[in-house]
Enzyme design. Sequence first.
Site, PDB file in Angstrom:
ATOM      1  N   SER A 122       0.833  -1.206   0.000  1.00 21.02           N
ATOM      2  CA  SER A 122       0.000   0.000   0.000  1.00 21.02           C
ATOM      3  C   SER A 122       0.861   1.247   0.000  1.00 21.02           C
ATOM      4  O   SER A 122       1.998   1.248   0.511  1.00 21.02           O
ATOM      5  CB  SER A 122      -0.892  -0.012   1.244  1.00 21.02           C
ATOM      6  OG  SER A 122      -1.490   1.245   1.458  1.00 21.02           O
ATOM      7  N   TYR A 146      -0.804  -0.247   9.924  1.00 15.43           N
ATOM      8  CA  TYR A 146      -1.064  -0.909   8.640  1.00 15.43           C
ATOM      9  C   TYR A 146       0.114  -0.729   7.686  1.00 15.43           C
ATOM     10  O   TYR A 146       0.593  -1.687   7.064  1.00 15.43           O
ATOM     11  CB  TYR A 146      -2.345  -0.331   8.057  1.00 15.43           C
ATOM     12  CG  TYR A 146      -2.682  -0.738   6.651  1.00 15.43           C
ATOM     13  CD1 TYR A 146      -3.062  -2.035   6.349  1.00 15.43           C
ATOM     14  CD2 TYR A 146      -2.672   0.197   5.613  1.00 15.43           C
ATOM     15  CE1 TYR A 146      -3.405  -2.401   5.056  1.00 15.43           C
ATOM     16  CE2 TYR A 146      -3.017  -0.153   4.331  1.00 15.43           C
ATOM     17  CZ  TYR A 146      -3.380  -1.454   4.045  1.00 15.43           C
ATOM     18  OH  TYR A 146      -3.713  -1.810   2.766  1.00 15.43           O
ATOM     19  N   LYS A 150       2.750  -3.600   6.190  1.00  9.53           N
ATOM     20  CA  LYS A 150       2.997  -3.788   4.758  1.00  9.53           C
ATOM     21  C   LYS A 150       4.489  -3.664   4.441  1.00  9.53           C
ATOM     22  O   LYS A 150       5.039  -4.460   3.661  1.00  9.53           O
ATOM     23  CB  LYS A 150       2.199  -2.752   3.956  1.00  9.53           C
ATOM     24  CG  LYS A 150       0.691  -2.977   3.959  1.00  9.53           C
ATOM     25  CD  LYS A 150       0.293  -4.257   3.257  1.00  9.53           C
ATOM     26  CE  LYS A 150      -1.216  -4.351   3.040  1.00  9.53           C
ATOM     27  NZ  LYS A 150      -1.604  -5.618   2.388  1.00  9.53           N
TER      28      LYS A 150
END
Length: 316
Positions: A122, A146, A150
């Site tokens: 992302s 998050y 990633k």
Amino acid sequence: MNILVTGAGGYIGHALVERLCALTDLPGYGVPARITLCDVKLGELPPDPRVRGIEGSFADSAVLAAITEPAPDLVFHLACVASGRAEEQFDLGLQVNLTGSLQLLERLRQQGKSPGFVFTSSIAVFGAPLPDHVDEQTPAAPALSYGAHKLAMEILLADYTRRGFLRARTVRLPGIVPRPPAPNGAWSAFSSTLIRSLAAGQSCTMPVGPDATLWLMSRTCCIDNLLNAAWLATQAPGEKTAWTLPALHVSVREIVAAFDARGDGTASARVCYAPEPAIEAQFGSQPPLSTPAACAAGFRHDGNLQTLLDHAAQTL
């Protein structure tokens, strides 16, 4: 040739599975003989005898064993706990995005088949605030759990590829639009809300201002790029195994103006703005983006805003 798709019941996963089922040949792999789908909820499966669905979290050891037998030749690892939800439920985000994903890598390593592995990372790896321009030398500095998950996976996948345990290719996704309304906790979902609402002639409130700038891509274009990543996994890796995908750089104001031009000019009046600083900083202040290496590797964006909106309309 066996394919595994995690997160197969999601917005991107569903479209990827449809495309895989329609292929008579996957370049570099041949004819798909079995397509295994895994998600917590899968819904109705495609009417294709090659497809088998296994519901449950891939991070569960029993589910992991089931979805990797027989050993896959190609994995599309799409499953994750998204941005806002990973912030609010740290343990869940860690379990799925990092611990569970590492268990998947270890299972594949132990099987010794060195499969192709396409991982959806992302733009959240860049964090906030972003510099005035982002290119392929911009360092990752995630500001969300998050994004940290990633980035950690990108590093692990590069190492597993270096050691020959698998052949990973990572793509950092921009905002994929228009996602359907779903409680997945993605803070970037407002761009989909905007497009979906204006296409339906409905009002909406944005958590960013009209001058917020976004990196966007249609789902159709996203699937093209995932398949390109799968093909790259059949080639020698070179120095690069992760790419920030090309994306259209557009403002909320430009999207609204495009709908004004397409309709009766009333789109602007249907949009209200209530900026939330955390969301605007992370997902509404995206600068110009330059990705020449990704373009040279065959990745593409939608071309222009009108084409993106045309592609988006096909999924509404």
